[in-house]
Design an enzyme around this catalytic site. Structure first.
Site, PDB file in Angstrom:
ATOM      1  N   GLU A 194      -9.121   9.357 -20.771  1.00 58.66           N
ATOM      2  CA  GLU A 194     -10.447   9.385 -21.415  1.00 58.66           C
ATOM      3  C   GLU A 194     -10.952  10.810 -21.611  1.00 58.66           C
ATOM      4  O   GLU A 194     -12.025  11.191 -21.129  1.00 58.66           O
ATOM      5  CB  GLU A 194     -11.446   8.554 -20.599  1.00 58.66           C
ATOM      6  CG  GLU A 194     -11.094   7.076 -20.606  1.00 58.66           C
ATOM      7  CD  GLU A 194     -12.161   6.168 -20.028  1.00 58.66           C
ATOM      8  OE1 GLU A 194     -12.981   6.642 -19.230  1.00 58.66           O
ATOM      9  OE2 GLU A 194     -12.177   4.974 -20.375  1.00 58.66           O
ATOM     10  N   GLU A 393      -6.244   0.305 -21.272  1.00 60.86           N
ATOM     11  CA  GLU A 393      -7.203  -0.383 -20.401  1.00 60.86           C
ATOM     12  C   GLU A 393      -8.008  -1.401 -21.188  1.00 60.86           C
ATOM     13  O   GLU A 393      -8.410  -1.125 -22.317  1.00 60.86           O
ATOM     14  CB  GLU A 393      -8.225   0.596 -19.784  1.00 60.86           C
ATOM     15  CG  GLU A 393      -7.652   1.601 -18.843  1.00 60.86           C
ATOM     16  CD  GLU A 393      -8.706   2.527 -18.251  1.00 60.86           C
ATOM     17  OE1 GLU A 393      -9.897   2.161 -18.195  1.00 60.86           O
ATOM     18  OE2 GLU A 393      -8.318   3.641 -17.855  1.00 60.86           O
TER      19      GLU A 393
HETATM   20  P1  P53 Z   1     -15.173   1.097 -13.579  1.00 55.74           P
HETATM   21  C1  P53 Z   1     -16.776   4.968 -19.184  1.00 55.74           C
HETATM   22  C2  P53 Z   1     -16.783   3.884 -20.054  1.00 55.74           C
HETATM   23  C3  P53 Z   1     -15.744   2.973 -20.022  1.00 55.74           C
HETATM   24  C4  P53 Z   1     -14.706   3.126 -19.112  1.00 55.74           C
HETATM   25  O1  P53 Z   1     -14.544   1.432 -14.992  1.00 55.74           O
HETATM   26  C5  P53 Z   1     -14.694   4.202 -18.253  1.00 55.74           C
HETATM   27  C6  P53 Z   1     -15.724   5.137 -18.287  1.00 55.74           C
HETATM   28  C7  P53 Z   1     -15.732   6.326 -17.389  1.00 55.74           C
HETATM   29  O2  P53 Z   1     -16.175   6.017 -16.116  1.00 55.74           O
HETATM   30  O3  P53 Z   1     -13.677   4.460 -17.374  1.00 55.74           O
HETATM   31  C8  P53 Z   1     -12.455   3.763 -17.358  1.00 55.74           C
HETATM   32  O4  P53 Z   1     -14.101   1.263 -12.567  1.00 55.74           O
HETATM   33  C9  P53 Z   1     -11.541   4.579 -16.473  1.00 55.74           C
HETATM   34  C10 P53 Z   1     -11.025   3.847 -15.265  1.00 55.74           C
HETATM   35  C11 P53 Z   1     -12.081   2.889 -14.757  1.00 55.74           C
HETATM   36  C12 P53 Z   1     -12.331   1.839 -15.825  1.00 55.74           C
HETATM   37  O5  P53 Z   1     -12.739   2.451 -17.028  1.00 55.74           O
HETATM   38  O6  P53 Z   1     -16.281   2.056 -13.384  1.00 55.74           O
HETATM   39  O7  P53 Z   1     -10.465   5.144 -17.183  1.00 55.74           O
HETATM   40  O8  P53 Z   1     -10.630   4.788 -14.302  1.00 55.74           O
HETATM   41  O9  P53 Z   1     -11.787   2.312 -13.532  1.00 55.74           O
HETATM   42  C13 P53 Z   1     -13.358   0.821 -15.415  1.00 55.74           C
HETATM   43  O10 P53 Z   1     -15.626  -0.318 -13.669  1.00 55.74           O
END
Ligand code: P53
Length: 503
Positions: A194, A393
């Site tokens: 990201e 993801e």
């Molecule tokens: P968590 C922002 C918006 C969408 C996804 O997030 C994001 C972020 C930055 O925080 O992060 C990604 O665990 C990231 C992963 C993370 C996953 O989304 O806060 O690449 O490391 O775990 C989900 O629910």
């Protein structure tokens, strides 16, 4: 059964990050990373001031306190899910589901404890050898992110992370070390996770440490600095791409952006103009990494705002030469935009949206759920670059409850994933070239944003809570059996018809 829209050999699997799963933060010769200092998110109580700093972030003062008195703070990323010790059991669960790909990251400070040591740490290198071997034994291709939100602390404290070119050089050497060591074992690489989220959280994404200036969030604004950091990361990423191609021509290397598709709130042209404007702060990352140069709109925006990127001789050639082989994205949600002028971008990924899309449901953590947006965004990306795409993801964070048999009936997760995979299939039928899908957090893991363990994404339940209590043992959720079926049918059988299942 109908014919699958997914190509043969499609890479089904899941995605993790070292700082959210490994634990063992001080074992095996590992040095500190910025992520070791993230604290558990706590909702402010009535009357308490709201904290405007993300919980995966720290100011210089907070970092000092957390270093000096770790016993006073709950820092869950130090524990992860103990993957460092349990990787065989945990990967075994994914193998049982039939995973074809396992997205993971290497902890930079396991290889170079300070980020820039003269020699790499053999114990760290050997750990990943063992993990990759285990992946291959189980029939999974490792897809490896070099830097996923865990800059070595030494580089962060001494150099401001990627604010300095010193860190660019250190990254290049780290990347080169990995390509040489894992040549033949790792076919797919990503540079920065990201990369566009630097604009909203430079501590997490680039190791920038700022002193508390009393503003609530000293990382807010600071555009000149953030774009310079981005430039340094573009160069670091491009250098890694070039090295990767030199060292292992059989490998493919991609970028990774957090893709948040924006819609106009109404058909008012001004709202659509706002979408165009905000989109630029997302697109310019993949534009540079895929096309190798700064696009016109960002140049003019820099000019208008007095932002001057300091370049070293040769940077532009490096960007041109170091374009990626494929693109990867995280996709969780879409935003809507209402006209507010073209001055202050609110970059996607800030997770701050005051506008609710009334056509969409929200997750328990307030993330709008939009499967059709997935198809739309994939078409937009493919139309723009014509490069293969990997879904790095996608998933639903939820609280899970176990029944008396230890099972989790996570129908909500099955429903979320089924609807997204269905739209992914349609995007492929539209002609978009997608070669793999990794759902986020196939094993429950520590949340990136909040450091909560209870915000779970997994097919596999990990018995741990926000405070490190629990056995850390793994068990199967209902979605485990469902995803296994999805993989076996190459994405055709999405029905939620799992009746009885052992944990
Ligand atoms: P968590 C922002 C918006 C969408 C996804 O997030 C994001 C972020 C930055 O925080 O992060 C990604 O665990 C990231 C992963 C993370 C996953 O989304 O806060 O690449 O490391 O775990 C989900 O629910």
């Amino acid at each position: 059964m109908s014919e699958s829209p997914f190509p043969e050999g499609f890479l089904w699997g899941g995605a993790t990050a070292a700082n959210q799963i490994e634990g063992a933060y001080n074992e095996g010769g590992r040095g500190f990373a910025t992520s070791d200092f993230s604290v558990l998110f706590k909702k402010p109580k009535e009357g308490e001031p709201e904290n405007h700093l993300p919980h995966n972030c720290a100011t210089a003062q907070q970092l000092g306190e957390r270093r000096a008195h770790p016993e006073r703070f709950n820092m869950p990323k130090r524990r992860g899910i103990d993957f460092y010790h349990r990787y065989k059991e945990q990967l075994g669960m994914l193998g049982e589901m039939g995973f074809k790909v396992f997205r993971m990251s290497i902890s930079w400070s396991r290889i170079f404890p300070n980020g820039d040591d003269p020699v790499p740490n053999e114990e760290g290198l050997a750990f990943y050898d063992a993990v990759f071997d285990e992946c291959h034994r189980l029939g999974m291709e490792p897809l490896v992110t070099l830097c996923h939100f865990d800059t070595p602390l030494h580089l962060a404290e001494e150099y401001g992370g990627f604010a300095s070119r010193h860190t660019v050089d250190a990254f290049e050497r780290y990347a080169e070390t990995c390509f040489r060591r894992y040549k033949g074992k790792v076919k797919y690489w990503l540079t920065f996770n990201e990369i566009n989220n630097v604009l909203t959280n430079p501590y997490t994404c680039s190791g920038l440490i700022l002193p508390d200036d009393g503003s609530g969030n000293p990382y807010a604004g600071k555009w000149q600095l953030k774009y310079q950091i981005s430039h340094n990361q573009f160069v670091a990423s491009a250098k890694a791409v070039i090295k990767c191609h030199e060292i292992d021509p059989g490998a493919k290397i991609g970028n990774m952006t957090c893709r948040l598709e924006n819609y106009a709130e109404t058909s008012r042209p001004e709202d659509q103009l706002q979408v165009l404007f905000e989109d630029h702060f997302n697109w310019f990352y993949s534009d540079i990494q895929a096309k190798g140069e700064y696009p016109y709109y960002i140049r003019s925006w820099f000019k208008k705002n007095g932002i001057e990127i300091e370049m070293e001789p040769g940077d532009e050639e490096i960007l041109k030469k170091g374009t990626v082989d494929f693109l990867s994205i995280s996709y969780y949600m879409t935003y809507i935009m209402r006209y507010k002028g073209l001055e202050n971008p609110m970059p996607s990924g800030s997770l701050v949206t005051h506008l609710k899309n009334r056509y969409l449901e929200m997750s328990a953590w307030g993330w709008p759920i939009d499967p059709i947006g997935f198809r739309i965004t994939l078409n937009h990306i493919y139309d723009r670059y014509h490069l293969p795409i990997f879904i790095a993801e996608n998933g639903l964070g939820q609280r899970d409850e176990r029944d008396s048999k230890g099972r989790v009936a996570d129908d909500y997760r099955i429903d979320y994933l089924a609807r997204h995979i269905e739209q992914l299939g349609k995007a492929i039928e539209d002609g978009v070239d997608v070669f793999g899908y990794a759902s986020w957090g196939p094993l429950d893991e520590v949340s990136s944003g909040t450091s909560e363990m209870v915000k779970r994404y997994g097919f596999v339940y990990v018995d741990a809570d926000d405070y490190g209590n629990g056995t850390y043992d793994c068990s199967r959720k209902k979605s485990f059996y469902w995803y296994k079926k999805v993989i076996a049918s190459n994405g055709v059988d999405l029905a939620n018809d799992i009746v009885d299942y052992p944990a």
